[in-house]
Scaffold this motif. Structure first.
Motif, mmCIF file in Angstrom:
data_model
loop_
_atom_site.group_PDB
_atom_site.id
_atom_site.type_symbol
_atom_site.label_atom_id
_atom_site.label_comp_id
_atom_site.label_asym_id
_atom_site.label_seq_id
_atom_site.Cartn_x
_atom_site.Cartn_y
_atom_site.Cartn_z
ATOM 1 N N VAL A 51 -2.527 -16.655 0.127
ATOM 2 C CA VAL A 51 -3.397 -17.408 -0.771
ATOM 3 C C VAL A 51 -2.770 -17.488 -2.160
ATOM 4 O O VAL A 51 -2.763 -18.535 -2.798
ATOM 5 N N THR A 52 -2.179 -16.383 -2.631
ATOM 6 C CA THR A 52 -1.497 -16.396 -3.931
ATOM 7 C C THR A 52 -0.370 -17.426 -3.939
ATOM 8 O O THR A 52 -0.267 -18.246 -4.853
ATOM 9 N N ALA A 53 0.455 -17.394 -2.883
ATOM 10 C CA ALA A 53 1.620 -18.288 -2.836
ATOM 11 C C ALA A 53 1.202 -19.757 -2.801
ATOM 12 O O ALA A 53 1.952 -20.631 -3.211
ATOM 13 N N ALA A 83 3.967 -12.079 -5.026
ATOM 14 C CA ALA A 83 3.862 -13.429 -4.455
ATOM 15 C C ALA A 83 3.817 -14.491 -5.557
ATOM 16 O O ALA A 83 4.455 -15.541 -5.443
ATOM 17 N N ALA A 84 3.081 -14.209 -6.653
ATOM 18 C CA ALA A 84 2.946 -15.182 -7.736
ATOM 19 C C ALA A 84 4.286 -15.418 -8.433
ATOM 20 O O ALA A 84 4.690 -16.564 -8.642
ATOM 21 N N ALA A 118 6.207 -6.671 0.094
ATOM 22 C CA ALA A 118 5.878 -5.771 -1.023
ATOM 23 C C ALA A 118 4.663 -4.916 -0.668
ATOM 24 O O ALA A 118 4.606 -3.729 -1.005
ATOM 25 N N GLY A 119 3.696 -5.505 0.020
ATOM 26 C CA GLY A 119 2.506 -4.767 0.418
ATOM 27 C C GLY A 119 2.827 -3.642 1.389
ATOM 28 O O GLY A 119 2.302 -2.531 1.263
ATOM 29 N N ILE A 120 3.714 -3.914 2.367
ATOM 30 C CA ILE A 120 4.085 -2.880 3.346
ATOM 31 C C ILE A 120 4.799 -1.726 2.629
ATOM 32 O O ILE A 120 4.500 -0.552 2.855
ATOM 33 N N LEU A 121 5.736 -2.098 1.704
ATOM 34 C CA LEU A 121 6.430 -1.060 0.927
ATOM 35 C C LEU A 121 5.457 -0.293 0.040
ATOM 36 O O LEU A 121 5.521 0.942 -0.057
ATOM 37 N N GLY A 122 4.550 -1.021 -0.601
ATOM 38 C CA GLY A 122 3.568 -0.393 -1.484
ATOM 39 C C GLY A 122 2.699 0.602 -0.740
ATOM 40 O O GLY A 122 2.416 1.701 -1.235
ATOM 41 N N ASP A 123 2.287 0.247 0.484
ATOM 42 C CA ASP A 123 1.487 1.160 1.305
ATOM 43 C C ASP A 123 2.264 2.434 1.615
ATOM 44 O O ASP A 123 1.724 3.533 1.585
ATOM 45 N N LYS A 124 3.568 2.260 1.924
ATOM 46 C CA LYS A 124 4.405 3.418 2.251
ATOM 47 C C LYS A 124 4.500 4.370 1.076
ATOM 48 O O LYS A 124 4.356 5.581 1.213
ATOM 49 N N MET A 125 4.749 3.789 -0.132
ATOM 50 C CA MET A 125 4.889 4.632 -1.329
ATOM 51 C C MET A 125 3.569 5.310 -1.673
ATOM 52 O O MET A 125 3.533 6.480 -2.029
ATOM 53 N N ALA A 126 2.458 4.573 -1.550
ATOM 54 C CA ALA A 126 1.145 5.151 -1.832
ATOM 55 C C ALA A 126 0.861 6.290 -0.852
ATOM 56 O O ALA A 126 0.311 7.320 -1.227
ATOM 57 N N GLY A 127 1.291 6.117 0.396
ATOM 58 C CA GLY A 127 1.091 7.147 1.411
ATOM 59 C C GLY A 127 1.856 8.409 1.094
ATOM 60 O O GLY A 127 1.352 9.532 1.245
ATOM 61 N N LYS A 128 3.088 8.271 0.589
ATOM 62 C CA LYS A 128 3.926 9.437 0.244
ATOM 63 C C LYS A 128 3.343 10.213 -0.919
ATOM 64 O O LYS A 128 3.322 11.430 -0.936
ATOM 65 N N ILE A 155 -2.885 -5.736 -5.874
ATOM 66 C CA ILE A 155 -2.437 -6.326 -7.140
ATOM 67 C C ILE A 155 -0.911 -6.485 -7.132
ATOM 68 O O ILE A 155 -0.377 -7.485 -7.602
ATOM 69 N N LEU A 156 -0.228 -5.510 -6.521
ATOM 70 C CA LEU A 156 1.230 -5.617 -6.364
ATOM 71 C C LEU A 156 1.583 -6.836 -5.504
ATOM 72 O O LEU A 156 2.476 -7.621 -5.854
#
Lengths: 233, 110
Positions: free
Chosen positions: B50-52, A195-196, A221-231, A189-190
């Protein structure tokens, strides 16, 4: 070449992939419609399916063509969505390594989401390389043929139905059908949100680069989000 | 460059691209492992790309004209289609209902 071919395994592969055909037909039709409404000739629309043989790359290419994006931007976007094929290639590589180069070249051409999903398990289960390769080829060949037939159906629909029906809108709707079921966790969702917002905020960028940049910012954002979720976890 | 020629060049270029991607680890660098950052990035490619691509097709009435109001038939059709895709994961149903909403708003409502 012939030494690796097993007819029973080829047909077994085709038979086992059959249930997945229902899933690819609507996308093939959308690719055909999208290519025609984006201005391609029927022959070019079919060549697109025969040569690219990738629903994701084709739908993105026709949507960007319709949006007036330049060549390099379309190519770059197709590159990003095709990275997934690199992942499949890496997963299949250890099993295909003993095959000669012609078999590897042929099987690579029919490597798709469906052929990968349907075949990997068999490669993990059985050591019979000859049967496995033919099984893979059978799945891939049937998927390829059905993809062309679905595209032809879409090309015909695109030509017969008048432009006032706005049939080109099936392309975004098809994206929505793929996208929404993926938004099941917070990081996805992040990625969607970033992206939107980015693609709208960057709309003034030249050459339709907003789409590529919006997508890349979403991935970051997804790579960063994964890192934060992992921590946290 | 004519549009037809552009499309043909695109078919060949993207065709070469998808084939190279498929061939990559199977034949070209068969002995290597995939870089871990690439593997982490790949997971997010479908949602991000896909969003973009879908968002501009829905929120802009004409190029550069942002329309986030109920008067934008494509936006409403997309939201309804999104709800259908959420509850019933069927591409056919999503596309059919989305088109039905678009046509209703354009021709029935006005």
């Amino acid at each position: 070449m012939r030494t690796h071919f097993s007819r029973p395994a080829f047909f077994e592969g085709a038979r086992d992939v059959a249930p997945m055909l229902i899933g690819i037909v609507p996308f093939g039709i959308v690719c055909g419609i999208g290519a025609i409404t984006a201005g391609a000739s029927p022959i070019a629309a079919l060549a697109m399916s025969m040569i690219m043989f990738s629903g994701a790359a084709q739908i993105i290419a026709v949507q960007l063509l319709a949006a007036g994006a330049p060549f390099a931007v379309i190519l770059l976007s197709c590159l990003v969505v095709s990275l997934r094929l690199v992942m499949y290639s890496a997963a299949m590589a250890p099993y295909l390594r003993p095959l000669d180069h012609r078999w590897r070249a042929l099987l690579s051409f029919v490597l798709t989401d469906q052929a990968f999903a349907g075949t990997l398990q068999r490669f993990q289960r059985s050591d019979d390389l000859r049967a496995n390769a033919s099984y893979f080829l059978g799945s891939g060949a049937l998927l390829w043929v059905i993809w062309q037939l679905a595209t032809i159906a879409g090309i015909l629909a695109g030509q017969v139905i008048p432009a006032s029906w706005q049939l080109e809108f099936v392309v975004p709707l098809c994206f929505i059908a793929v996208l929404v079921p993926l938004l099941r966790d917070r990081v996805s969702i992040l990625v969607f949100t970033v992206a939107a917002i980015a693609v709208i905020a960057l709309d003034a960028m030249p050459l339709r680069l907003s789409m590529v940049c919006g997508g890349l910012l979403g991935i970051a954002a997804g790579i960063l989000g994964d890192k934060m979720a992992g921590k946290r976890g | 460059m004519g549009k037809e020629l552009t499309i043909w060049l695109l078919i060949l270029a993207v065709g070469a691209l998808t084939y190279t991607a498929r061939l990559s680890f199977i034949a070209l660098f068969a002995r290597r492992e995939m870089p871990p950052l690439l593997a982490r990035a790949l997971k997010h490619v479908p949602v991000a790309m896909v969003t973009a691509i879908v968002v501009p097709a829905v929120v802009f009435a004409t190029p550069g004209e942002l329309r986030l109001d109920p008067g934008n038939a494509k936006l409403i059709a997309a939201l309804v289609a999104g709800a259908v895709a959420w509850w019933r994961q069927s591409a056919v149903l999503t596309i059919a209902i989305g088109m039905a909403v678009l046509w209703s708003l354009r021709y029935v409502v006005g």
